[in-house]
Structure formats: structure tokens, C-alpha cells
Design a protein around this motif. Structure first.
Motif, PDB file in Angstrom:
ATOM      1  N   LYS A  54       0.801  -0.693  -0.389  1.00  0.00           N
ATOM      2  CA  LYS A  54      -0.102   0.764  -0.010  1.00  0.00           C
ATOM      3  C   LYS A  54       0.622   1.087  -0.014  1.00  0.00           C
ATOM      4  CE  LYS A  54      -3.565  -2.509   0.742  1.00  0.00           C
ATOM      5  NZ  LYS A  54      -3.956  -3.412  -0.360  1.00  0.00           N
ATOM      6  N   ASN A  55       0.229   2.571   0.162  1.00  0.00           N
ATOM      7  CA  ASN A  55       0.921   3.649  -0.673  1.00  0.00           C
ATOM      8  C   ASN A  55       1.772   4.433   1.000  1.00  0.00           C
ATOM      9  OD1 ASN A  55      -1.345   5.134   1.053  1.00  0.00           O
ATOM     10  ND2 ASN A  55      -1.964   5.869  -2.024  1.00  0.00           N
ATOM     11  N   GLU A  56       1.908   5.702   1.013  1.00  0.00           N
ATOM     12  CA  GLU A  56       2.178   5.538   2.752  1.00  0.00           C
ATOM     13  C   GLU A  56       1.173   6.399   3.124  1.00  0.00           C
ATOM     14  OE1 GLU A  56       5.249   6.819   4.138  1.00  0.00           O
ATOM     15  OE2 GLU A  56       6.340   4.835   2.820  1.00  0.00           O
ATOM     16  N   ILE A  57       0.557   7.002   2.976  1.00  0.00           N
ATOM     17  CA  ILE A  57      -1.464   7.494   3.405  1.00  0.00           C
ATOM     18  C   ILE A  57      -2.003   5.993   3.869  1.00  0.00           C
ATOM     19  CG2 ILE A  57      -3.540   8.477   2.780  1.00  0.00           C
ATOM     20  CD1 ILE A  57      -2.313  10.519   1.055  1.00  0.00           C
ATOM     21  N   GLU A  58      -1.781   5.048   3.049  1.00  0.00           N
ATOM     22  CA  GLU A  58      -2.735   4.135   3.367  1.00  0.00           C
ATOM     23  C   GLU A  58      -2.099   3.659   4.905  1.00  0.00           C
ATOM     24  OE1 GLU A  58      -5.199   1.110   0.743  1.00  0.00           O
ATOM     25  OE2 GLU A  58      -3.936   1.884  -0.679  1.00  0.00           O
ATOM     26  N   ARG A  59      -0.885   3.368   4.496  1.00  0.00           N
ATOM     27  CA  ARG A  59       0.350   2.671   5.685  1.00  0.00           C
ATOM     28  C   ARG A  59       0.224   3.072   6.656  1.00  0.00           C
ATOM     29  NH1 ARG A  59       5.383  -0.816   4.154  1.00  0.00           N
ATOM     30  NH2 ARG A  59       4.770  -1.410   6.007  1.00  0.00           N
ATOM     31  N   TYR A  60       0.084   5.107   6.654  1.00  0.00           N
ATOM     32  CA  TYR A  60       0.557   5.616   7.628  1.00  0.00           C
ATOM     33  C   TYR A  60      -0.427   6.339   8.028  1.00  0.00           C
ATOM     34  CZ  TYR A  60       4.714   3.235   7.072  1.00  0.00           C
ATOM     35  OH  TYR A  60       6.100   2.624   6.539  1.00  0.00           O
ATOM     36  N   GLN A  61      -0.832   6.983   7.761  1.00  0.00           N
ATOM     37  CA  GLN A  61      -1.898   8.001   7.706  1.00  0.00           C
ATOM     38  C   GLN A  61      -3.708   7.121   8.219  1.00  0.00           C
ATOM     39  OE1 GLN A  61      -1.131  11.326   5.809  1.00  0.00           O
ATOM     40  NE2 GLN A  61       0.805  11.032   5.422  1.00  0.00           N
ATOM     41  N   GLN A  62      -4.104   6.636   7.055  1.00  0.00           N
ATOM     42  CA  GLN A  62      -6.123   6.529   6.933  1.00  0.00           C
ATOM     43  C   GLN A  62      -6.027   5.719   8.236  1.00  0.00           C
ATOM     44  OE1 GLN A  62      -6.558   5.827   3.637  1.00  0.00           O
ATOM     45  NE2 GLN A  62      -6.634   7.834   2.584  1.00  0.00           N
ATOM     46  N   PRO A  63      -6.762   5.876   9.289  1.00  0.00           N
ATOM     47  CA  PRO A  63      -7.841   4.504  10.019  1.00  0.00           C
ATOM     48  C   PRO A  63      -7.819   3.415   8.948  1.00  0.00           C
ATOM     49  CG  PRO A  63      -8.847   6.444  10.093  1.00  0.00           C
ATOM     50  CD  PRO A  63      -8.063   6.666   8.759  1.00  0.00           C
ATOM     51  N   PHE A  64      -6.728   2.633   9.575  1.00  0.00           N
ATOM     52  CA  PHE A  64      -7.030   0.835   8.642  1.00  0.00           C
ATOM     53  C   PHE A  64      -8.121   0.153   9.064  1.00  0.00           C
ATOM     54  CE2 PHE A  64      -6.244  -3.919   9.401  1.00  0.00           C
ATOM     55  CZ  PHE A  64      -6.154  -3.793   7.925  1.00  0.00           C
ATOM     56  N   GLN A  65      -9.420  -0.336   8.749  1.00  0.00           N
ATOM     57  CA  GLN A  65     -10.404  -0.408   8.536  1.00  0.00           C
ATOM     58  C   GLN A  65     -10.286  -2.288   8.552  1.00  0.00           C
ATOM     59  OE1 GLN A  65     -14.144   0.773   7.556  1.00  0.00           O
ATOM     60  NE2 GLN A  65     -13.513   3.259   7.798  1.00  0.00           N
ATOM     61  N   PHE A  66     -11.301  -2.852   9.069  1.00  0.00           N
ATOM     62  CA  PHE A  66     -10.594  -4.527   8.578  1.00  0.00           C
ATOM     63  C   PHE A  66     -12.192  -5.221   9.630  1.00  0.00           C
ATOM     64  CE2 PHE A  66      -8.377  -8.328  11.074  1.00  0.00           C
ATOM     65  CZ  PHE A  66      -8.253  -9.111   9.622  1.00  0.00           C
ATOM     66  N   GLN A  67     -12.678  -6.564   8.965  1.00  0.00           N
ATOM     67  CA  GLN A  67     -13.519  -6.787   8.954  1.00  0.00           C
ATOM     68  C   GLN A  67     -12.903  -7.690  10.174  1.00  0.00           C
ATOM     69  OE1 GLN A  67     -16.546  -6.406   8.678  1.00  0.00           O
ATOM     70  NE2 GLN A  67     -16.500  -4.688   7.648  1.00  0.00           N
ATOM     71  N   PHE A  68     -13.666  -8.209  11.211  1.00  0.00           N
ATOM     72  CA  PHE A  68     -13.545  -9.084  12.394  1.00  0.00           C
ATOM     73  C   PHE A  68     -14.350  -9.915  13.457  1.00  0.00           C
ATOM     74  CE2 PHE A  68     -10.895 -11.436  15.751  1.00  0.00           C
ATOM     75  CZ  PHE A  68     -10.155 -12.383  14.878  1.00  0.00           C
ATOM     76  N   GLN A  69     -15.136 -10.977  13.243  1.00  0.00           N
ATOM     77  CA  GLN A  69     -16.341 -11.143  13.667  1.00  0.00           C
ATOM     78  C   GLN A  69     -17.638 -10.858  13.626  1.00  0.00           C
ATOM     79  OE1 GLN A  69     -14.268 -14.264  14.618  1.00  0.00           O
ATOM     80  NE2 GLN A  69     -15.059 -14.689  16.445  1.00  0.00           N
ATOM     81  N   GLN A  70     -17.731  -9.743  12.526  1.00  0.00           N
ATOM     82  CA  GLN A  70     -19.109  -9.262  12.327  1.00  0.00           C
ATOM     83  C   GLN A  70     -18.835  -8.195  12.767  1.00  0.00           C
ATOM     84  OE1 GLN A  70     -20.111 -12.964  14.202  1.00  0.00           O
ATOM     85  NE2 GLN A  70     -19.566 -13.584  12.102  1.00  0.00           N
ATOM     86  N   LYS A  71     -17.710  -7.519  13.426  1.00  0.00           N
ATOM     87  CA  LYS A  71     -17.441  -6.278  13.248  1.00  0.00           C
ATOM     88  C   LYS A  71     -16.205  -5.387  12.795  1.00  0.00           C
ATOM     89  CE  LYS A  71     -15.603  -3.923  17.871  1.00  0.00           C
ATOM     90  NZ  LYS A  71     -17.187  -3.070  18.265  1.00  0.00           N
ATOM     91  N   THR A  72     -16.631  -4.756  12.890  1.00  0.00           N
ATOM     92  CA  THR A  72     -15.967  -3.374  11.844  1.00  0.00           C
ATOM     93  C   THR A  72     -14.755  -3.003  12.827  1.00  0.00           C
ATOM     94  OG1 THR A  72     -17.327  -3.243   9.700  1.00  0.00           O
ATOM     95  CG2 THR A  72     -15.591  -1.860   9.612  1.00  0.00           C
ATOM     96  N   LEU A  73     -13.354  -3.061  12.791  1.00  0.00           N
ATOM     97  CA  LEU A  73     -12.557  -2.557  13.972  1.00  0.00           C
ATOM     98  C   LEU A  73     -11.857  -1.635  12.670  1.00  0.00           C
ATOM     99  CD1 LEU A  73     -11.190  -6.361  14.392  1.00  0.00           C
ATOM    100  CD2 LEU A  73     -12.518  -4.601  15.103  1.00  0.00           C
TER     101      LEU A  73
END
Length: 244
Positions: A16-35
Motif C-alpha cells: 500500500k501507499n504511505e497514506i494508507e499505511r501510516y495516516q488513514q485509519p485501518f478498517q478490518f472486518q473481524f468477528q462480524q465487526k468493523t474494526l
């Protein structure tokens, strides 16, 4: 086919680019929840590596989820210590998989610990059955585990799991890290399982770590078929250790 192979590559953060890696919040689906995990740009202090999500942590949480789903591992009501917790993804995952107590530890840097604590509070289930704590922990041989667990809730001192992702970078970190893991496992009243996911950033350091760990622990390398079918990489291994 090609899509499956692309899927395997596409999740990797290092692509990923620098913005995605270090600046934007990281969203991740886990156990029916969006982290939603906040990140921060790194500075040149090596102790602030924990301000972004690293690939090995994704491989580890998806492995734990699969193990629980397949009833090969029990996390509900367990006590877990994470070393080098960083943004907190692995600690959050174990909380959502039902752990009773999670102690997320990282180096004693306020920027890292405040960032970690904020991510835990915003993503975890916290009630009288499930609690999560942020603690400073400096790895060394004279570590006082009772001080780390110095809150009344953890009375039984059963530490079921030690988990860590991407904590091996430099040769000189190995001895203090192993001393810390040994101290935690010896302190626990139950046989502690140590589960480590590691990307091969520094092959010499990873090999030395495993070699030295074998003085105290039996080590099992996790087969790639036991990992999540997408969240895996030939550069990331998982191994499980128990005191001999």
C-alpha cells in the motif's frame, strides 16, 4: 486461480501507499465487526514502530480466528499478554474472540501507549466479564511479572497465552525478548502457550531467535494449511512454543 492469488497479495500492507499505511485509519472486518484502528506516521525513533499495522499481525489474528472456529484453540475466558502490541490489533482480536483478560504491552513511550489504549477502548468489548489493560513493558532479564499484573482482577495468575506479531528485527533484541517470555511463562500457574507471527525482515535475527528459544521451549511451526487461506505469505511464519 489468478483471482485467489491476487486476493492473497492484495491484503498485504507493504504493497500500500504511505497514506494508507501510516495516516488513514485501518478498517478490518473481524468477528462480524468493523474494526477501525487509528495509525500515525512513524518518526525515526525505532520504539515508535507500533503506530502502524504490520502484515504479520493480520496473519496472526486470522490464524487465531480460524483455530477458534475449528475448535482447535480455546480463547473464551482466557488470560492473554501481548508483547509489542503496537496499534493493538492482536489484543483487540483476542478480546473479540472472548478472552477474559487481555494485557496489551509495549515499550514505555507515551505516544505509543496512548495510541494503543485509544484503539483498544474504541474497538474492544469491555464489561465485567471481559477486561483489557494497556501496560508499559520493557523487555529484560530482571523483569518483575508480578508488577506487570499488579491489579486485583488477575488473582489466579493463569497466563494462558503470550502473543506477539513482528517483534523480531534486531539481533540485540533477542535476549531481552526471550528472557521476558521465559519470565512470564515461569510465573504462570498454567502451561502458557506462546504464539508468534513473524515476517522475515531480518532472517539472521529470526533464525537466532528460534535457535535460542529452543533452549527453553518446544517449538512447533504452524503449517500454512492451518493459516487463513487468504491472510498468509511465504514471508510470514507462525510458531507456537511451550516451556520444556
Amino acid at each position: 486461480g489468478i483471482n485467489a492469488e491476487y486476493g492473497k497479495m492484495n491484503w498485504q500492507r507493504k504493497n500500500k501507499n504511505e497514506i494508507e499505511r501510516y495516516q488513514q485509519p485501518f478498517q478490518f472486518q473481524f468477528q462480524q465487526k468493523t474494526l477501525i484502528i487509528q495509525q500515525k506516521p512513524l518518526d525515526f525513533d525505532p520504539f515508535t514502530c507500533g503506530l502502524t499495522i504490520w502484515d504479520a499481525s493480520l496473519v496472526l489474528v486470522k490464524f487465531l480466528e480460524k483455530q477458534v472456529k475449528e475448535k482447535k484453540m480455546e480463547i473464551v475466558n482466557k488470560t492473554i499478554i501481548e508483547l509489542g502490541a503496537g496499534c493493538g490489533l492482536v489484543s483487540i482480536a483476542t478480546n473479540l474472540l472472548g478472552a477474559k483478560f487481555v494485557i496489551a504491552t509495549d515499550y514505555d513511550r507515551p505516544i505509543v501507549l496512548e495510541h494503543l489504549n485509544s484503539n483498544l477502548i474504541n474497538n474492544c468489548i469491555i464489561n465485567h466479564n471481559q477486561q483489557i489493560f494497556t501496560k508499559a513493558l520493557v523487555w529484560d532479564e530482571n523483569i518483575d511479572i508480578s508488577k506487570l499484573l499488579n491489579f486485583q482482577n488477575i488473582a489466579n495468575l493463569n497466563i494462558d497465552y503470550v502473543v506477539a506479531a513482528d517483534v523480531i528485527y534486531e539481533i540485540d533484541m533477542i535476549e531481552p525478548l526471550i528472557n521476558t517470555i521465559v519470565a512470564i511463562c515461569k510465573f504462570s500457574n498454567v502451561k502458557t502457550k506462546v504464539i508468534i507471527a513473524q515476517e522475515n525482515h531480518n532472517p539472521e535475527a529470526v533464525n537466532a531467535f528460534k535457535r535460542d528459544l529452543k533452549q527453553y521451549f518446544n517449538i512447533i511451526d504452524v503449517d500454512v494449511n492451518d493459516m487463513d487461506s487468504i491472510y498468509q505469505s511465504n514471508q510470514i511464519e507462525i510458531f507456537i512454543a511451550e516451556l520444556i
